[in-house]
Scaffold this active site. Sequence first.
Site, PDB file in Angstrom:
ATOM      1  N   LYS A 169      81.804  -0.644   5.631  1.00 21.29           N
ATOM      2  CA  LYS A 169      82.616  -0.923   4.465  1.00 21.29           C
ATOM      3  C   LYS A 169      81.767  -1.633   3.408  1.00 21.29           C
ATOM      4  O   LYS A 169      80.759  -2.205   3.788  1.00 21.29           O
ATOM      5  CB  LYS A 169      83.863  -1.711   4.850  1.00 21.29           C
ATOM      6  N   HIS A 199      85.642  -3.419  11.342  1.00 19.19           N
ATOM      7  CA  HIS A 199      85.291  -4.130  12.576  1.00 19.19           C
ATOM      8  C   HIS A 199      86.482  -4.832  13.226  1.00 19.19           C
ATOM      9  O   HIS A 199      86.423  -5.190  14.390  1.00 19.19           O
ATOM     10  CB  HIS A 199      84.087  -5.063  12.363  1.00 19.19           C
ATOM     11  N   HIS A 261      91.073  -4.424   6.800  1.00 17.27           N
ATOM     12  CA  HIS A 261      91.487  -5.141   8.009  1.00 17.27           C
ATOM     13  C   HIS A 261      93.002  -5.359   8.071  1.00 17.27           C
ATOM     14  O   HIS A 261      93.639  -5.083   9.078  1.00 17.27           O
ATOM     15  CB  HIS A 261      90.789  -6.505   8.088  1.00 17.27           C
ATOM     16  N   LYS A 349      89.679 -17.241   1.187  1.00 19.69           N
ATOM     17  CA  LYS A 349      88.454 -17.945   1.577  1.00 19.69           C
ATOM     18  C   LYS A 349      88.565 -19.413   1.176  1.00 19.69           C
ATOM     19  O   LYS A 349      89.418 -19.786   0.367  1.00 19.69           O
ATOM     20  CB  LYS A 349      87.246 -17.321   0.878  1.00 19.69           C
ATOM     21  N   LYS A 354      90.061 -21.562   9.914  1.00 18.14           N
ATOM     22  CA  LYS A 354      89.779 -20.134  10.151  1.00 18.14           C
ATOM     23  C   LYS A 354      90.730 -19.677  11.235  1.00 18.14           C
ATOM     24  O   LYS A 354      90.668 -20.149  12.382  1.00 18.14           O
ATOM     25  CB  LYS A 354      88.328 -19.957  10.598  1.00 18.14           C
TER      26      LYS A 354
HETATM   27  C1  BG6 Z   1      84.302  -8.752   6.386  1.00 21.16           C
HETATM   28  C2  BG6 Z   1      84.549  -9.299   5.010  1.00 21.16           C
HETATM   29  O1  BG6 Z   1      84.742  -7.426   6.476  1.00 21.16           O
HETATM   30  O2  BG6 Z   1      85.000  -9.541   7.338  1.00 21.16           O
HETATM   31  C3  BG6 Z   1      84.159 -10.768   4.914  1.00 21.16           C
HETATM   32  O3  BG6 Z   1      83.797  -8.551   4.062  1.00 21.16           O
HETATM   33  C4  BG6 Z   1      84.841 -11.555   5.994  1.00 21.16           C
HETATM   34  O4  BG6 Z   1      84.486 -11.289   3.637  1.00 21.16           O
HETATM   35  C5  BG6 Z   1      84.621 -10.906   7.367  1.00 21.16           C
HETATM   36  O5  BG6 Z   1      84.343 -12.880   5.989  1.00 21.16           O
HETATM   37  C6  BG6 Z   1      85.471 -11.613   8.415  1.00 21.16           C
HETATM   38  O6  BG6 Z   1      85.184 -11.141   9.679  1.00 21.16           O
HETATM   39  P1  BG6 Z   1      85.624 -11.975  10.960  1.00 21.16           P
HETATM   40  O7  BG6 Z   1      85.328 -11.076  12.102  1.00 21.16           O
HETATM   41  O8  BG6 Z   1      84.800 -13.231  10.945  1.00 21.16           O
HETATM   42  O9  BG6 Z   1      87.071 -12.286  10.822  1.00 21.16           O
END
Ligand code: BG6
Length: 493
Positions: A169, A199, A261, A349, A354
């Site tokens: 992506k 992912h 996502h 963000k 998190k």
């Molecule tokens: C990515 C985004 O696809 O996913 C990022 O471009 C983001 O901005 C990341 O931080 C988050 O991935 P994860 O697996 O840490 O939730």
Amino acid sequence: MIKNQRKDIHHPAHIRNLPPTILTIFGATGDLAADYLLPALLHMEEHRLLPADFKLACVGRRDLNAKSYFDFVVKKSSVLKKIPQAVKNRFFSRLIYYRADFDSPASFAGLSRLLSLHDRPESDRCYNRLYYFATSPQYFAGIARMLKAEGLLTGCAEHKRQVRILVEKPFGFNLASARALNSLLLKNFSEEQIYRIDHYQGKETVQNLMVVRFANSIFEPLWNKDHIDHVEISVLETDTAKLRAVYYDQTGAIRDFVQNHVLQVLSLLTMDEPYELTAENIRNEKNKILKVLRPFTAGSLKTGLIKGQYVGYAREAGGESRTETFVALKAFVDTPRWQGVPFYLRTGKALHKKVAEVSVHFKEPARCIFKNCAANILTFRLQPDESVHLQLNNKIPGFGIELHQGDYEFGYKRAFASEIPGAYERLLLDFIEGDQRLFIRSDEIESSWKFIDSIIENPEFQKTPVHIYKPKTTGPAEAEAFIKKDLREWWTR
Ligand code: BG6
């Protein structure tokens, strides 16, 4: 107490009998490769998940060789420091580094010669060729074209070598660019050869959505507008856009996170049960949802979407910016099953924590004979502390009848002894094996962009205010008011 702890969730390659494979990564010196792909591949090496005959061709613009490239990656990644030296040595013996310009036919012709050196058709050894597009997206189309033009897809024909590409992506910037990329790729490859990655699909907890829904008969009868009041999907991040601010400024939270996502999670949560667990069936069902997400109009944008930006972002992005680093929106899935059920989607963000969570809020009992029958809530904690929770009402011990809402928790750490495979490991393995179930099909990408276009391409979108919020908070106050006006509140707090 959960019995039958699983000792090992890995399935070594010799059991899987994987064919000889050369994986070529374009953009090998970029952050994605160094921070995610190489650590995943080394981890796979450690757990013997790679094919016995496996080569990794790392292609980058920097003038490096295999040794200096490997040193660069190991230095960059703290994860790699923990990998035993013997594993690193084994992995290093598979590594090739090739310097290339991604828009130069000569570079591709050279790569073609290099890869062919490894084929031995006379002794029946031809490698499957897998190409990972991990460059900046501006090169995707050119790489696809040159792979074909410079003969990197052919050769060893009698051995039926398999060729696949994996495209990172962002896949497009809006519907028109995603369509153009799809059509270019489909001119050079068949849909079965194209692996579009998201992912989140590789995360165990995201895969578990389907299992919880369809392997337990207690949920499906209730999974509709009659029993579900609303759903929340919140993906909150503490990181700022800092290092990627220049890229991020072109993107924003809606393109970066919601288009892919969040909408993928939403489709897995709301789709009908696939007839079989095949890539075709699963993706058909997901796409049926993505196609019927109710488009935003100028009117619904005013009331159904909140944009935010954290203090200090504009400076990181190099000046004034209206890019959203936070978004909250109310979406609807226009099927009979989901009529009228709001889906509150939120991501941002520089927030206070998190966490990625999906919570399904059931309706309160139509008639409560006790005081306060609280609504049941089923929560999928996607990360961290991967777990599933169900809130149920119980009686507080004592002589009266007072209710307590208890949390029934299924936590991965307690249930499973070994570590959870990383998303990229899972997806790389599927790519090597040729399993498309966790990858996104062209029509899904286009359906989700169509919905996202109704937001970002809407003239009203530019006019919607960008609310400034302090880092390390829950985001703009307006996002709280946004859900409160519907007499609800964010569950993930
Ligand atoms: C990515 C985004 O696809 O996913 C990022 O471009 C983001 O901005 C990341 O931080 C988050 O991935 P994860 O697996 O840490 O939730």
